[in-house]
Design a protein around this motif. Sequence first.
Motif, PDB file in Angstrom:
ATOM      1  N   ASP A  18       0.810  -1.220   0.000  1.00  0.00           N
ATOM      2  CA  ASP A  18       0.000   0.000   0.000  1.00  0.00           C
ATOM      3  C   ASP A  18       0.838   1.263   0.000  1.00  0.00           C
ATOM      4  O   ASP A  18       0.340   2.352   0.282  1.00  0.00           O
ATOM      5  N   GLY A  19       2.114   1.146  -0.296  1.00  0.00           N
ATOM      6  CA  GLY A  19       2.970   2.322  -0.387  1.00  0.00           C
ATOM      7  C   GLY A  19       3.525   2.829   0.922  1.00  0.00           C
ATOM      8  O   GLY A  19       4.185   3.872   0.960  1.00  0.00           O
ATOM      9  N   LYS A  20       3.277   2.130   2.032  1.00  0.00           N
ATOM     10  CA  LYS A  20       3.833   2.563   3.322  1.00  0.00           C
ATOM     11  C   LYS A  20       5.362   2.521   3.256  1.00  0.00           C
ATOM     12  O   LYS A  20       5.952   1.602   2.708  1.00  0.00           O
ATOM     13  N   LYS A  21       6.007   3.549   3.844  1.00  0.00           N
ATOM     14  CA  LYS A  21       7.461   3.655   3.738  1.00  0.00           C
ATOM     15  C   LYS A  21       8.185   3.205   4.994  1.00  0.00           C
ATOM     16  O   LYS A  21       9.333   2.814   4.941  1.00  0.00           O
ATOM     17  N   SER A  22       7.544   3.263   6.133  1.00  0.00           N
ATOM     18  CA  SER A  22       8.179   2.815   7.369  1.00  0.00           C
ATOM     19  C   SER A  22       8.416   1.309   7.304  1.00  0.00           C
ATOM     20  O   SER A  22       7.527   0.539   6.945  1.00  0.00           O
ATOM     21  N   PHE A  23       9.633   0.875   7.673  1.00  0.00           N
ATOM     22  CA  PHE A  23       9.986  -0.548   7.612  1.00  0.00           C
ATOM     23  C   PHE A  23       9.036  -1.383   8.459  1.00  0.00           C
ATOM     24  O   PHE A  23       8.541  -2.422   8.025  1.00  0.00           O
ATOM     25  N   PHE A  24       8.761  -0.937   9.683  1.00  0.00           N
ATOM     26  CA  PHE A  24       7.933  -1.730  10.584  1.00  0.00           C
ATOM     27  C   PHE A  24       6.476  -1.757  10.125  1.00  0.00           C
ATOM     28  O   PHE A  24       5.807  -2.788  10.243  1.00  0.00           O
ATOM     29  N   LYS A  25       5.995  -0.644   9.563  1.00  0.00           N
ATOM     30  CA  LYS A  25       4.631  -0.635   9.026  1.00  0.00           C
ATOM     31  C   LYS A  25       4.519  -1.561   7.821  1.00  0.00           C
ATOM     32  O   LYS A  25       3.523  -2.281   7.655  1.00  0.00           O
ATOM     33  N   LYS A  26       5.554  -1.547   6.976  1.00  0.00           N
ATOM     34  CA  LYS A  26       5.550  -2.438   5.809  1.00  0.00           C
ATOM     35  C   LYS A  26       5.594  -3.902   6.237  1.00  0.00           C
ATOM     36  O   LYS A  26       4.886  -4.750   5.686  1.00  0.00           O
ATOM     37  N   LEU A  27       6.435  -4.198   7.235  1.00  0.00           N
ATOM     38  CA  LEU A  27       6.556  -5.576   7.708  1.00  0.00           C
ATOM     39  C   LEU A  27       5.246  -6.056   8.319  1.00  0.00           C
ATOM     40  O   LEU A  27       4.782  -7.176   8.048  1.00  0.00           O
ATOM     41  N   LYS A  28       4.627  -5.207   9.149  1.00  0.00           N
ATOM     42  CA  LYS A  28       3.347  -5.560   9.783  1.00  0.00           C
ATOM     43  C   LYS A  28       2.291  -5.813   8.710  1.00  0.00           C
ATOM     44  O   LYS A  28       1.542  -6.804   8.765  1.00  0.00           O
ATOM     45  N   ARG A  29       2.213  -4.923   7.717  1.00  0.00           N
ATOM     46  CA  ARG A  29       1.222  -5.078   6.654  1.00  0.00           C
ATOM     47  C   ARG A  29       1.485  -6.360   5.855  1.00  0.00           C
ATOM     48  O   ARG A  29       0.551  -7.090   5.491  1.00  0.00           O
ATOM     49  N   LEU A  30       2.759  -6.661   5.607  1.00  0.00           N
ATOM     50  CA  LEU A  30       3.091  -7.844   4.824  1.00  0.00           C
ATOM     51  C   LEU A  30       2.661  -9.123   5.532  1.00  0.00           C
ATOM     52  O   LEU A  30       2.046 -10.013   4.928  1.00  0.00           O
ATOM     53  N   ILE A  31       2.964  -9.223   6.814  1.00  0.00           N
ATOM     54  CA  ILE A  31       2.582 -10.414   7.579  1.00  0.00           C
ATOM     55  C   ILE A  31       1.061 -10.558   7.600  1.00  0.00           C
ATOM     56  O   ILE A  31       0.511 -11.652   7.415  1.00  0.00           O
ATOM     57  N   GLU A  32       0.370  -9.436   7.856  1.00  0.00           N
ATOM     58  CA  GLU A  32      -1.098  -9.455   7.832  1.00  0.00           C
ATOM     59  C   GLU A  32      -1.612  -9.905   6.467  1.00  0.00           C
ATOM     60  O   GLU A  32      -2.599 -10.653   6.366  1.00  0.00           O
ATOM     61  N   ASN A  33      -0.941  -9.459   5.399  1.00  0.00           N
ATOM     62  CA  ASN A  33      -1.370  -9.809   4.045  1.00  0.00           C
ATOM     63  C   ASN A  33      -1.285 -11.300   3.770  1.00  0.00           C
ATOM     64  O   ASN A  33      -2.143 -11.863   3.082  1.00  0.00           O
ATOM     65  N   TYR A  34      -0.268 -11.949   4.301  1.00  0.00           N
ATOM     66  CA  TYR A  34      -0.145 -13.390   4.081  1.00  0.00           C
ATOM     67  C   TYR A  34      -1.329 -14.132   4.711  1.00  0.00           C
ATOM     68  O   TYR A  34      -1.902 -15.048   4.095  1.00  0.00           O
ATOM     69  N   PHE A  35      -1.719 -13.724   5.921  1.00  0.00           N
ATOM     70  CA  PHE A  35      -2.875 -14.347   6.564  1.00  0.00           C
ATOM     71  C   PHE A  35      -4.166 -14.017   5.820  1.00  0.00           C
ATOM     72  O   PHE A  35      -5.025 -14.892   5.614  1.00  0.00           O
ATOM     73  N   ARG A  36      -4.307 -12.756   5.403  1.00  0.00           N
ATOM     74  CA  ARG A  36      -5.494 -12.354   4.642  1.00  0.00           C
ATOM     75  C   ARG A  36      -5.577 -13.119   3.328  1.00  0.00           C
ATOM     76  O   ARG A  36      -6.661 -13.537   2.894  1.00  0.00           O
ATOM     77  N   PHE A  37      -4.446 -13.298   2.691  1.00  0.00           N
ATOM     78  CA  PHE A  37      -4.398 -14.009   1.408  1.00  0.00           C
ATOM     79  C   PHE A  37      -4.862 -15.459   1.567  1.00  0.00           C
ATOM     80  O   PHE A  37      -5.690 -15.949   0.781  1.00  0.00           O
ATOM     81  N   VAL A  38      -4.352 -16.144   2.574  1.00  0.00           N
ATOM     82  CA  VAL A  38      -4.737 -17.546   2.802  1.00  0.00           C
ATOM     83  C   VAL A  38      -6.238 -17.647   3.060  1.00  0.00           C
ATOM     84  O   VAL A  38      -6.932 -18.519   2.503  1.00  0.00           O
ATOM     85  N   ARG A  39      -6.764 -16.738   3.901  1.00  0.00           N
ATOM     86  CA  ARG A  39      -8.211 -16.749   4.179  1.00  0.00           C
ATOM     87  C   ARG A  39      -9.015 -16.500   2.906  1.00  0.00           C
ATOM     88  O   ARG A  39     -10.031 -17.154   2.656  1.00  0.00           O
ATOM     89  N   LYS A  40      -8.551 -15.564   2.102  1.00  0.00           N
ATOM     90  CA  LYS A  40      -9.271 -15.214   0.879  1.00  0.00           C
ATOM     91  C   LYS A  40      -9.300 -16.385  -0.099  1.00  0.00           C
ATOM     92  O   LYS A  40     -10.334 -16.684  -0.695  1.00  0.00           O
ATOM     93  N   VAL A  41      -8.167 -17.048  -0.249  1.00  0.00           N
ATOM     94  CA  VAL A  41      -8.107 -18.194  -1.172  1.00  0.00           C
ATOM     95  C   VAL A  41      -9.000 -19.327  -0.679  1.00  0.00           C
ATOM     96  O   VAL A  41      -9.737 -19.946  -1.455  1.00  0.00           O
ATOM     97  N   ARG A  42      -8.975 -19.594   0.620  1.00  0.00           N
ATOM     98  CA  ARG A  42      -9.824 -20.662   1.163  1.00  0.00           C
ATOM     99  C   ARG A  42     -11.303 -20.331   1.028  1.00  0.00           C
ATOM    100  O   ARG A  42     -12.126 -21.214   0.761  1.00  0.00           O
ATOM    101  N   LEU A  43     -11.637 -19.067   1.201  1.00  0.00           N
ATOM    102  CA  LEU A  43     -13.035 -18.656   1.133  1.00  0.00           C
ATOM    103  C   LEU A  43     -13.542 -18.609  -0.304  1.00  0.00           C
ATOM    104  O   LEU A  43     -14.616 -19.135  -0.619  1.00  0.00           O
ATOM    105  N   GLN A  44     -12.768 -17.991  -1.202  1.00  0.00           N
ATOM    106  CA  GLN A  44     -13.254 -17.747  -2.556  1.00  0.00           C
ATOM    107  C   GLN A  44     -12.886 -18.851  -3.549  1.00  0.00           C
ATOM    108  O   GLN A  44     -13.480 -18.937  -4.621  1.00  0.00           O
ATOM    109  N   GLN A  45     -11.885 -19.677  -3.201  1.00  0.00           N
ATOM    110  CA  GLN A  45     -11.488 -20.800  -4.051  1.00  0.00           C
ATOM    111  C   GLN A  45     -11.238 -20.396  -5.511  1.00  0.00           C
ATOM    112  O   GLN A  45     -11.877 -20.916  -6.445  1.00  0.00           O
ATOM    113  N   PRO A  46     -10.301 -19.474  -5.744  1.00  0.00           N
ATOM    114  CA  PRO A  46      -9.986 -19.133  -7.132  1.00  0.00           C
ATOM    115  C   PRO A  46      -9.318 -20.317  -7.830  1.00  0.00           C
ATOM    116  O   PRO A  46      -8.666 -21.152  -7.190  1.00  0.00           O
TER     117      PRO A  46
END
Length: 366
Positions: free
Chosen positions: A40-68
């Motif tokens: 999302d364009g965040k520049k702070s290292f810790f904000k980027k890292l937090k968002r990235l980790i959250e994204n991996y969990f969100r991604f897994v949930r999304k794939v399991r739910l939507q079954q692309p």
Amino acid sequence: MKKRVLILGPDLRLMGGVANYYRTLRLHELDNIDYFAVNDGKKSFFKKLKRLIENYFRFVRKVRLQQPDIVHVNPSLQRNSFYRDAIFIMLTKLLRKKVIVFFRGWREDYEEKVRRNFVQKTLFRISYAKADTFIVLSEQFQKKLHQMGVSPTIPFFTETTVADSTFLNELNFPLRFAQFKKEVVFLFLARVEKEKGIYIAIDAFKIFSKTHQNRRATLIIAGDGPELDRAKQYAEKNAIPNIQFTGMVTGENKKKVLLDAHILIFPSYTEGLPNTILECMVYGMPVIARSTGGIPDIIRQGENGYITDSFEPVVFSGLLEKIVFDQAKYEYMSLQNHKQAKETFTTEIVKSRILKIYHSFEMPTK
């Protein structure tokens, strides 16, 4: 039956080639295609890292739910994207989904690191090399990927980026050609950073203007980036007249730039195949660029522009002269680029080709 597709890419509100590509194609508006923002364009290292980790969990949930049926990943071969998207690919394979990898950018220096470093080479082979299909911007990238460990049995598609043709109904070639005789307008349209060749472009214009003082010329620098203020200071310090810094251009401002400019200067150090070149082609601009990435597949020497391996501004200035002082050549190149881009690179044409790639997939085994 339509394949369900999940596209991974940058937040569509961000600027940049990949976001612009998917904003222009509007694939996510189709009922069988969804879009997942990986940054999302965040520049702070810790904000980027937090968002990235959250994204991996969100991604897994999304794939399991939507079954692309297909997950379409859009990495660049550079440090940040390499590690981030390798994990997305491995998660996708663990979830037993098909993967398309579309390499959008390619840094040759990072390619060498991946080839030589055991950890990076191994990560590449257990992630990217396991993709079900690749899309590349040039056949040279297909050869490189095979050399890096991708099986020759994996399907490859060679695709382009896209030219936004929103303002084409206002393109007036007789007016453009008449204006070119009076004053030539050069355009640098990219992020303003050293690696995009901003100082090469400025110095090439300086040499051209000093050598040909009787030929009216302007350089428009359209874009934002980390070097914008320094580039302005550089132009002022060197007393280079007739340079316009517009900042980032969208909407009406972008329309004006595309309709007013005559020749694109694109001295980028390393590229995939930038949207900028295709957009400027569809609006009738010859292109002067470095020979990198997929650019040599599009720009034919002396036919619709010129390419060079050089980083020297004097070389770029000399290539500009070849067009500026030959009105017939300029008009020929302008019409050639417009015709080629309109037939090959506009939104609906590229969108149709991407959808055919999705359709070519066999349904994954459940």
